[in-house]
Write a protein that holds these residues in place. Structure first.
Motif, PDB file in Angstrom:
ATOM      1  N   THR B 221       0.859  -1.182   0.000  1.00 40.80           N
ATOM      2  CA  THR B 221       0.000   0.000   0.000  1.00 40.80           C
ATOM      3  C   THR B 221       0.896   1.233   0.000  1.00 40.80           C
ATOM      4  OG1 THR B 221      -0.101  -0.189   2.399  1.00 40.80           O
ATOM      5  CG2 THR B 221      -1.942  -1.108   1.140  1.00 40.80           C
ATOM      6  N   ASP B 222       0.280   2.347  -0.345  1.00 38.34           N
ATOM      7  CA  ASP B 222       1.056   3.559  -0.591  1.00 38.34           C
ATOM      8  C   ASP B 222       1.884   3.985   0.632  1.00 38.34           C
ATOM      9  OD1 ASP B 222       1.848   5.667  -2.266  1.00 38.34           O
ATOM     10  OD2 ASP B 222       0.431   7.008  -1.279  1.00 38.34           O
ATOM     11  N   ASN B 223       1.297   3.884   1.819  1.00 37.08           N
ATOM     12  CA  ASN B 223       1.989   4.369   3.017  1.00 37.08           C
ATOM     13  C   ASN B 223       3.226   3.533   3.367  1.00 37.08           C
ATOM     14  OD1 ASN B 223       0.158   2.221   3.671  1.00 37.08           O
ATOM     15  ND2 ASN B 223       0.517   2.668   5.825  1.00 37.08           N
ATOM     16  N   LEU B 224       3.325   2.325   2.809  1.00 39.18           N
ATOM     17  CA  LEU B 224       4.474   1.456   3.108  1.00 39.18           C
ATOM     18  C   LEU B 224       5.729   1.858   2.342  1.00 39.18           C
ATOM     19  CD1 LEU B 224       2.944  -2.163   3.190  1.00 39.18           C
ATOM     20  CD2 LEU B 224       3.728  -0.773   5.112  1.00 39.18           C
ATOM     21  N   VAL B 225       5.537   2.606   1.262  1.00 34.24           N
ATOM     22  CA  VAL B 225       6.649   2.843   0.338  1.00 34.24           C
ATOM     23  C   VAL B 225       7.218   4.252   0.518  1.00 34.24           C
ATOM     24  CG1 VAL B 225       7.334   2.958  -2.084  1.00 34.24           C
ATOM     25  CG2 VAL B 225       5.686   1.228  -1.332  1.00 34.24           C
ATOM     26  N   GLY B 226       8.427   4.324   1.063  1.00 31.11           N
ATOM     27  CA  GLY B 226       9.097   5.610   1.249  1.00 31.11           C
ATOM     28  C   GLY B 226       9.798   6.048  -0.027  1.00 31.11           C
ATOM     29  N   SER B 227      10.420   7.206   0.031  1.00 31.67           N
ATOM     30  CA  SER B 227      11.096   7.705  -1.167  1.00 31.67           C
ATOM     31  C   SER B 227      12.420   6.977  -1.367  1.00 31.67           C
ATOM     32  CB  SER B 227      11.344   9.201  -1.027  1.00 31.67           C
ATOM     33  OG  SER B 227      12.261   9.409   0.025  1.00 31.67           O
ATOM     34  N   GLY B 228      12.919   7.037  -2.598  1.00 28.05           N
ATOM     35  CA  GLY B 228      14.262   6.542  -2.886  1.00 28.05           C
ATOM     36  C   GLY B 228      14.402   5.049  -3.076  1.00 28.05           C
ATOM     37  N   VAL B 229      13.296   4.299  -3.053  1.00 27.98           N
ATOM     38  CA  VAL B 229      13.428   2.844  -3.208  1.00 27.98           C
ATOM     39  C   VAL B 229      13.229   2.419  -4.667  1.00 27.98           C
ATOM     40  CG1 VAL B 229      12.626   2.401  -0.851  1.00 27.98           C
ATOM     41  CG2 VAL B 229      10.986   2.373  -2.779  1.00 27.98           C
ATOM     42  N   HIS B 230      13.684   1.211  -4.940  1.00 27.14           N
ATOM     43  CA  HIS B 230      13.390   0.569  -6.222  1.00 27.14           C
ATOM     44  C   HIS B 230      12.450  -0.595  -5.947  1.00 27.14           C
ATOM     45  CE1 HIS B 230      13.772  -1.207 -10.162  1.00 27.14           C
ATOM     46  NE2 HIS B 230      14.240  -2.332  -9.643  1.00 27.14           N
ATOM     47  N   LEU B 249       1.913   3.710  -8.004  1.00 28.15           N
ATOM     48  CA  LEU B 249       2.304   3.953  -9.395  1.00 28.15           C
ATOM     49  C   LEU B 249       2.271   5.441  -9.726  1.00 28.15           C
ATOM     50  CD1 LEU B 249       1.129   0.845  -9.387  1.00 28.15           C
ATOM     51  CD2 LEU B 249       1.395   1.147 -11.851  1.00 28.15           C
ATOM     52  N   LEU B 250       1.388   6.186  -9.061  1.00 29.45           N
ATOM     53  CA  LEU B 250       1.307   7.627  -9.327  1.00 29.45           C
ATOM     54  C   LEU B 250       2.543   8.360  -8.805  1.00 29.45           C
ATOM     55  CD1 LEU B 250      -2.488   8.182  -8.527  1.00 29.45           C
ATOM     56  CD2 LEU B 250      -1.382   8.066 -10.791  1.00 29.45           C
ATOM     57  N   ILE B 264      -1.568  -5.044 -20.589  1.00 26.93           N
ATOM     58  CA  ILE B 264      -2.598  -6.075 -20.390  1.00 26.93           C
ATOM     59  C   ILE B 264      -2.358  -6.839 -19.083  1.00 26.93           C
ATOM     60  CG2 ILE B 264      -3.526  -8.248 -21.333  1.00 26.93           C
ATOM     61  CD1 ILE B 264      -2.599  -7.243 -24.124  1.00 26.93           C
ATOM     62  N   GLU B 265      -1.079  -7.060 -18.746  1.00 22.02           N
ATOM     63  CA  GLU B 265      -0.758  -8.045 -17.715  1.00 22.02           C
ATOM     64  C   GLU B 265      -0.136  -7.461 -16.454  1.00 22.02           C
ATOM     65  OE1 GLU B 265       1.882 -10.760 -19.636  1.00 22.02           O
ATOM     66  OE2 GLU B 265       0.363 -11.464 -21.039  1.00 22.02           O
ATOM     67  N   GLY B 266       0.482  -6.291 -16.548  1.00 24.88           N
ATOM     68  CA  GLY B 266       1.303  -5.794 -15.445  1.00 24.88           C
ATOM     69  C   GLY B 266       0.524  -4.985 -14.428  1.00 24.88           C
ATOM     70  N   GLU B 267       1.256  -4.363 -13.506  1.00 26.65           N
ATOM     71  CA  GLU B 267       0.621  -3.473 -12.527  1.00 26.65           C
ATOM     72  C   GLU B 267      -0.137  -2.352 -13.228  1.00 26.65           C
ATOM     73  OE1 GLU B 267       0.438  -4.048  -9.369  1.00 26.65           O
ATOM     74  OE2 GLU B 267       1.699  -5.835  -9.517  1.00 26.65           O
ATOM     75  N   ILE B 268       0.373  -1.924 -14.383  1.00 22.33           N
ATOM     76  CA  ILE B 268      -0.249  -0.776 -15.061  1.00 22.33           C
ATOM     77  C   ILE B 268      -1.580  -1.122 -15.712  1.00 22.33           C
ATOM     78  CG2 ILE B 268       1.899   0.504 -15.406  1.00 22.33           C
ATOM     79  CD1 ILE B 268       1.900  -0.507 -18.331  1.00 22.33           C
ATOM     80  N   GLN B 269      -2.011  -2.408 -15.644  1.00 18.02           N
ATOM     81  CA  GLN B 269      -3.369  -2.718 -16.107  1.00 18.02           C
ATOM     82  C   GLN B 269      -4.401  -1.959 -15.272  1.00 18.02           C
ATOM     83  OE1 GLN B 269      -4.972  -6.874 -14.735  1.00 18.02           O
ATOM     84  NE2 GLN B 269      -2.754  -7.062 -14.645  1.00 18.02           N
ATOM     85  N   GLN B 270      -3.995  -1.490 -14.071  1.00 12.90           N
ATOM     86  CA  GLN B 270      -4.900  -0.721 -13.205  1.00 12.90           C
ATOM     87  C   GLN B 270      -5.012   0.739 -13.645  1.00 12.90           C
ATOM     88  OE1 GLN B 270      -4.167  -1.572  -8.817  1.00 12.90           O
ATOM     89  NE2 GLN B 270      -2.171  -2.142  -9.639  1.00 12.90           N
ATOM     90  N   MET B 271      -4.088   1.173 -14.510  1.00 16.97           N
ATOM     91  CA  MET B 271      -4.005   2.595 -14.834  1.00 16.97           C
ATOM     92  C   MET B 271      -4.623   2.844 -16.214  1.00 16.97           C
ATOM     93  SD  MET B 271      -2.513   2.965 -11.996  1.00 16.97           S
ATOM     94  CE  MET B 271      -1.965   4.664 -11.784  1.00 16.97           C
ATOM     95  N   SER B 272      -4.718   4.123 -16.574  1.00 16.60           N
ATOM     96  CA  SER B 272      -5.275   4.460 -17.879  1.00 16.60           C
ATOM     97  C   SER B 272      -4.333   3.979 -18.985  1.00 16.60           C
ATOM     98  CB  SER B 272      -5.457   5.974 -17.989  1.00 16.60           C
ATOM     99  OG  SER B 272      -4.186   6.584 -17.967  1.00 16.60           O
TER     100      SER B 272
END
Lengths: 349, 349
Positions: B221-230, B249-250, B264-272
């Motif tokens: 979830t968004d709150n778990l991910v800090g800056s500077g990570v890969h 992703l945003l 079609i298949e990746g995380e970006i299937q959730q995005m426009s």
């Protein structure tokens, strides 16, 4: 390395070329072709239950490599097949193939087999199945134009399934005709070697074209084709490769396997995109009448479709049962705990 | 049956699961992963010279069977791979695969190999290659969320290629974490088993998600991910299967293999459909800068692409040379006269 041998889950039966030849002789070539055409007919009858897609082709200067998948929801199959017309100059087959049958439920392969021989057999069995529904009643004679690797299989399938008793051979290369005539000796067919396509066609109710050149050729011109015949065109099977003069198509009723693929690859690639065709499966399923009368020219514009390979794989799987004609291949990893792939690798050290 | 054995033209080297394990240990797991990542990088650098197509997928209720072909004009490859998340309940692998390398010139196969193990290795090598270009400099610690069949390969590839020395494990099933921790003992990595995803992420510069459920999950979830990570997201790899909350992703810059497949298949299937992504090969080829600064969040939205399998097959072919780790399969028919397939069959009687 393994403490124990790979379990049954890890082993996939494999039919080598050698074992395919043993299986064919065990069954008998003509019974094999007849039974295989029945399997193909069963699957054409339930055509609508299959996932269908045009084959995935990778074209290069000298040929094409194709993947041909399909599924009926219970089994999945695909065939790998190449088509390289110039291969014979270097001692390689024009067409080499292998294929696989898998279980849709878990995605595991259940059969891997050579399909160079099996493709020749299924192509002939499909041609014969189509002719059984489309050729004039009591057809006895076929012209066989193009006497390469497919020729004898085509002749024997038409004998076993349709009942022809006379085959008239022609090839631009007399050595190919001599080879086919020699191979068909003693097979219960009258064999006539001809020096022109016109001579081969004389008196034939079925005309099969199976030439290999990758070009838009005109093996049959319009004036050669009289009324009432069935044309089985199997050599026009990729973009830029046709065998018939388009005028023949204007006089004939054309039957195809899967229109989206045939419009790209078949004889009808020469025609407009809305050129009328009938799907062969509809004839088999009784949804189309097939041949109307004795004067009609019927054309099976055959390019080969994945469902025919599915039928062939299904037939081989059933026929293999209880025979020694396969070997087990350790092609699927099978850790004791399926999440512990790495542990399996470590323990093999 | 044969008067002589099949000729070299008819025989295709086959690498069984057993022989793949031998080959990996012969080379060493970490050198294998490092060299394989170099092969993949070479092919990403010449990305434009490959034929590319989204994989051909056959979806069913419980999973998917896919064919993944590509070609560089000299060689052709494809992989057969299934994905059946429920398989492990019945003792089967979620993913099983095999693949083939062929010669484009004549269409003949030149290598057939198991690819269940090889896919785990190439997926990890690809992740590590991406991280080498995208992760913060001097990354030492990775979180590994999802401790199934891929986990240890991912950890060792990041060690061998990126130089991490600490892996923090988390899985919803503690038994999976215990399995991964046990397998990674003595491998030169500090291993920390965590009881939450949040704990695993703490102090990690690289976050790898490789969970198997076929659903739109939110492992991160968004709150778990800090800056500077890969973020190395490899478990969102088919329609309806994602691992990240879209808000991540945003905030991130997203790198993908082949956009038509990843959309079609990746995380970006959730995005426009026009969600901005960078093709990873452009970073490798120096056409895109990759990581800009220490605060940027980079995301490799990995679904696996055919070119990675091509590289793996090419690597195995090169490594096999001079080893005993293959067997010859009689999978291609080889008549003395290539037009005389029937004669070959007859003489085998």
């Amino acid at each position: 390395m393994h403490a124990t041998l790979p379990s049954a889950k890890a082993l996939v039966p494999f039919v080598s070329v050698e074992n395919m030849m043993r299986l064919v002789h065990h069954v008998g070539i003509e019974p094999f072709l007849k039974e295989l055409s029945d399997y193909i007919e069963q699957d054409f009858r339930r055509w609508e239950s299959f996932d269908k897609t045009p084959r995935l082709a990778s074209h290069s200067r000298d040929g094409v490599i194709e993947l041909m998948p399909t599924s009926d929801g219970t089994n999945y199959s695909f065939k790998y097949v190449n088509g390289h017309p110039k291969n014979t100059r270097n001692g390689f087959q024009t067409v080499a193939a292998f294929g696989l049958l898998a279980d849709v439920l878990n995605g595991y392969p259940i059969l891997l087999t050579e399909m160079t021989l099996l493709t020749a057999l299924r192509t002939a069995a499909t041609s014969a199945m189509a002719a059984r529904h489309l050729a004039p009643r009591n057809a006895t004679t076929m012209a066989l134009i193009g006497n390469g690797a497919q020729a004898e299989f085509q002749a024997l399938a038409m004998k076993a399934v349709v009942g022809i008793n006379h085959v008239r051979l022609y090839d631009v290369d007399p050595a190919a005709t001599a080879k086919a005539a020699r191979n068909l000796e003693g097979k219960g067919l009258q064999v006539t070697s001809c020096r022109t396509a016109e001579a081969a066609i004389e008196g034939s109710q079925i005309i099969t074209t199976c030439t290999a050149d990758k070009q838009n050729a005109q093996i049959l011109t319009d004036n050669l084709v009289g009324s009432g015949v069935h044309i089985n065109a199997i050599g026009g099977d990729c973009p830029g490769k046709t065998e018939l003069h388009p005028d023949i198509l204007l006089r004939a009723d054309t039957y195809v396997e899967y229109p989206p693929q045939t419009r790209i690859e078949g004889e009808i690639q020469q025609m407009s995109e809305d050129f009328p065709v009938t799907e062969l499966w509809k004839v088999i399923a009784g949804l189309d009448n097939g041949r109307r009368d004795d004067r009609q020219i019927t054309l099976f514009d055959s390019v080969g479709f994945a469902i025919e390979d599915f039928s062939a794989l299904r037939y081989v799987r059933d026929k293999l049962s209880g025979t020694p004609f396969s070997q087990d291949l350790d092609i699927v990893a099978d850790p004791d705990d399926p999440r512990d792939l790495f542990g399996m690798l470590e323990r093999a050290r």
